[in-house]
Write an enzyme that holds these catalytic residues in place. Structure first.
Site, PDB file in Angstrom:
ATOM      1  N   ASN A 163       0.866  -1.301  -0.152  1.00  0.00           N
ATOM      2  CA  ASN A 163       0.017  -0.059   0.189  1.00  0.00           C
ATOM      3  C   ASN A 163       0.715   1.165   0.138  1.00  0.00           C
ATOM      4  O   ASN A 163       0.382   2.312  -0.730  1.00  0.00           O
ATOM      5  CB  ASN A 163      -0.977   0.129   1.143  1.00  0.00           C
ATOM      6  N   ALA A 188       6.304  -6.391  -1.179  1.00  0.00           N
ATOM      7  CA  ALA A 188       5.098  -7.373  -1.750  1.00  0.00           C
ATOM      8  C   ALA A 188       5.130  -7.557  -3.217  1.00  0.00           C
ATOM      9  O   ALA A 188       5.868  -6.781  -3.955  1.00  0.00           O
ATOM     10  CB  ALA A 188       3.957  -6.450  -1.569  1.00  0.00           C
ATOM     11  N   GLU A 262       4.264  -4.384  12.385  1.00  0.00           N
ATOM     12  CA  GLU A 262       3.121  -3.203  12.104  1.00  0.00           C
ATOM     13  C   GLU A 262       1.949  -3.765  11.244  1.00  0.00           C
ATOM     14  O   GLU A 262       2.279  -3.995  10.205  1.00  0.00           O
ATOM     15  CB  GLU A 262       3.772  -2.128  11.305  1.00  0.00           C
ATOM     16  N   GLU A 470       8.174   2.352  14.894  1.00  0.00           N
ATOM     17  CA  GLU A 470       9.169   2.703  13.713  1.00  0.00           C
ATOM     18  C   GLU A 470       8.850   4.307  13.647  1.00  0.00           C
ATOM     19  O   GLU A 470       8.060   5.080  13.783  1.00  0.00           O
ATOM     20  CB  GLU A 470       8.374   2.603  12.451  1.00  0.00           C
TER      21      GLU A 470
END
Ligand code: ADP
Length: 495
Positions: A163, A188, A262, A470
């Site tokens: 994303n 990804a 995350e 992060e």
């Protein structure tokens, strides 16, 4: 509508190979995987599809480079990150076009992501030279001197989602390299091109061979599991779904690999009766529509006080209904396609389920005609709390509104989820704002704000939204060990 350079091969100068030990190589079995443009459904590029052996080779390269990278002066590591930052900024247009092509977000948003992504490199370039400061103390009994040395954790495996193809990479690569760790990045499969372009930049700004290795693969499980179980990975940093996060935690357990996770979110967006509605509506558009709703921070459940619900919903519907749904390269595009067919189907099914349970569609609720995986911005009111979309990350442009009357009830409802990433709170009462912020079981709160992420602040969730943070001052700690060196206090020798 003008569609800009849709036919231009924006990824033409991306090397579609694996980066292992400083060399661009084919997959061991010669396999490639297609990268699709979700706005058209067309394949824009074939890239190398790594095997388990390629993954092993990449990790071997990271292991081999670890000692010398850790010994590289912090200033030198910092300078490389700084040069990478400058190159990423200089390449904004190209990197944005690549992301729009492989992921679908509008060009304007893609440019915003480049700036955000670059900022992690600048921030951690600045942090690299400030790692020093470990403690030096006498133990309370006076018997020992104690020194705390901060050292790199070692070779890291970084797994990123589709994303935010560039920013999720730099958010991990930046602190890892700053800390003195070498890495294997597995992006990804839907969005490998931005990572390959970034890796190319790192090779050009002088990053030594083997410090950053990139394996693009459609065979994630096959490649990743043996690396985690093998004992050479010292740190796993993962961003993705909670379901995959759980699997990776299990795979990391046998070799006791440190992890940062995350994971998903189910963000509540709470509008109290005294909220400034202009601010609340503007922020709702941001929190819902950024990245077409494909963000773990996306507002997933809107809770609006009964007294303002109709006005809020009407205004939000008007705003979402007037957004331009178009390929990311089209002039003025505000809402691009979702990442793929199954994702759009999932969103459509969530809307149907809510409607069956009584939700009213104020705007949207369908997909436009034509190619690509578009879904129209949608506002639902009267959403029943048992609807599937209150317990599922929607990951699409659908605002689902419930109403409330009592503060305690809305906090309980907001916390009634296994996730705890972010919450958004709208009120002009400072006492209420602080009380609700404290009561929400989340890692981050947007107070009269629809965006919380910033490279200079810690990002992360609690509960099943993740482990670790992060960014910010603490981001680099995820890649450092605190080693204790003890020296007993003895009288100096005679003479
Ligand atoms: P999404 O559902 O948003 O695609 P995922 O959690 O499936 O999110 O994917 C996030 C990242 O995790 C991607 O890089 C993907 O390839 C990777 N991934 C998915 N499944 C596995 C797995 N079993 N082992 C390792 N990585 C995986």
């Amino acid at each position: 509508m003008t569609v800009l350079d849709d036919r231009v091969d924006v990824a033409a100068d991306v090397t579609p190979l694996l980066l292992i030990g400083g060399r661009w190589v084919d997959s061991g079995d010669g396999a490639t995987m297609p990268v699709e443009n979700p706005a058209t459904g067309e394949v824009i590029r074939e890239v190398a599809d790594a095997t388990a052996a390629d993954g092993r080779a990449a990790l071997d390269a990271a292991v081999a480079a670890q000692r010398s990278w850790a010994a590289t002066p912090a200033r030198a590591r910092s300078d490389i990150l700084r040069r990478a930052y400058e190159r990423v900024i200089a390449d904004t247009d190209r990197l944005a076009a690549i992301m729009t092509a492989e992921m679908g977000k509008p060009l304007a948003e893609a440019k915003g992501e480049v700036a955000y992504a670059a900022e992690f490199l600048r921030w951690f370039a600045e942090e690299a030279v400030r790692i020093g400061g470990g403690d030096f103390t006498r133990t309370p009994d006076g018997a020992n001197r104690a020194m705390v040395v901060r050292q790199p954790v070692g070779p890291c495996l970084l797994i990123t989602p589709w994303n935010f193809p560039l920013a999720m990479g730099t958010r991990k690569i930046g602190p890892a390299l700053a800390a003195g760790c070498t890495v294997v990045l597995k992006p990804a499969p839907q969005t490998p091109l931005a990572s390959l372009a970034l890796a190319q930049i790192f090779t050009e700004v002088g990053l030594p061979d083997g410090v950053l290795n990139v394996v693009t693969t459609s065979r994630a499980q096959e490649v990743v599991e043996p690396l985690l179980r093998g004992g050479d990975v010292r740190k796993l940093s993962f961003t993705g779904s909670t379901a995959v996060g759980r699997i990776l935690l299990e795979q990391a357990a046998p070799a006791v690999v440190r992890t940062s996770m995350e994971l998903g979110g189910n963000a509540p967006f709470i509008v109290f009766a005294d909220a400034d509605l202009d601010v609340a509506v503007d922020s709702a558009v941001q929190a819902k529509m950024r990245n077409m709703g494909e963000a773990c921070t996306a507002a997933n459940r809107f809770f609006v006080h009964e007294s303002v619900a109709e006005r809020f919903a009407g205004r939000l519907a008007q705003r979402l209904g007037s957004m331009v749904v178009a390929p990311g390269t089209a002039e003025g595009a505000q809402v691009g396609p979702l990442i793929d067919g199954p994702s759009r189907e999932k969103v459509a099914n969530l809307v149907s389920d809510a409607v069956v349970r009584g939700a009213k569609v104020l705007v949207g609720g369908d997909a436009p005609e034509g190619p690509g995986y578009f879904y129209n911005p949608t506002v639902l009111t009267n959403v029943h709390p048992d609807s599937a979309l209150t317990r599922t990350e929607i990951f699409g442009p659908v605002a689902a509104i419930q109403t409330f009357t009592d503060s305690d009830d809305v906090i309980a409802a907001a916390n009634d989820t296994e996730w705890g990433l972010v919450g958004y709170v709208f009120t002009q009462d400072i006492d209420r704002a602080m009380a609700v912020s404290e009561a929400l079981e989340v890692g981050m709160v947007g107070l009269n704000a629809g965006v919380v992420s910033n490279p200079a602040t810690p990002f992360g969730g609690i509960k099943q939204s993740g482990l670790g943070r992060e960014g910010g001052r603490v981001g680099i700690d995820e890649f450092l060990e605190h080693k204790l060196v003890v020296l007993p206090v003895r009288p100096p020798r005679e003479g």
